[in-house]
Design an enzyme around this catalytic site. Structure first.
Site: not given
Length: 214
Positions: A10, A191-194
């Protein structure tokens, strides 16, 4: 049989969390987030939280309970003092609370010390509960091994008869805990696990606010 869950992915894109937009009082920041989640359609039991304790066996254990009140001092929930969590807290007051609100992609983690609320406070809340919930506090020897469900149902019937014409009192073994925070962490999915992570720790007169790497 092994289950491959690697495709469960996700992208978190609903919001952001910066120091500039955050209140420097973590209690006020919690209230802001809590009220925002309350306004989201489809979120059930906004006050559901995980309570983690260190058990008598040395293992941490998590369970979901309901937050019943909070103020500038701490967060209150109610339970059986003789339950597994109650016995754990009696030995080690260090606990952790966590809230996960997936609809807004948010999480709050609170470390703190659990202290019993006053007997008066526990009685006031107990008396506000539905009759069935009051009886439930008497019926269940929480966390003990029982033979079957009939054991509970029989005890409930007996207590219904016993209290059919009188007020149900609060059991001595039942009451509330207030968790006094020593650390807050607010997590906002990005977003992007950041992800955004902000931590509040005591810093003298005011709380110290820092950003953590995701």
């Amino acid at each position: 049989m092994a289950e491959d869950l690697s495709d469960y992915r996700k992208s978190y894109e609903k919001s952001e969390l910066t120091i500039a937009q955050s209140d420097h009082d973590p209690f006020k920041q919690f209230k802001k987030w809590f009220e925002e989640v309350e306004e989201v359609v489809g979120v059930e039991e906004v006050n559901a939280m995980t309570v983690s304790t260190i058990g008598l066996d040395g293992f941490p254990k998590n369970r979901v309970v309901l937050l019943k009140s909070y103020d500038e001092e701490g967060f209150v929930f109610y339970t059986n003092y003789e339950s597994e969590k109650g016995k754990a807290i009696a030995i080690n007051q260090d606990v952790c609370l966590s809230f996960f609100w997936p609809n807004l992609e948010r999480q709050v983690i609170i470390k703190g010390k659990a202290e019993k609320v006053s007997e008066e406070t526990s009685k006031t809340y107990f008396n506000s509960r539905p009759e069935g919930s009051k009886l439930g506090a008497w019926v269940s020897p929480q966390s003990d091994v029982i033979p079957d469900r009939k054991f509970l149902e029989d005890r409930l019937k007996n207590l219904e008869n016993e209290f059919s014409d009188k007020k149900i009192p609060k059991p001595d073994h039942w009451g509330g805990y207030k968790v006094i925070p020593v650390e807050f962490e607010f997590w906002q999915g990005r977003p992007n696990r950041l992800h955004d992570r902000l931590r509040y720790t005591p810093g003298g007169v005011h709380w110290k606010l820092e950003r953590l790497a995701p």
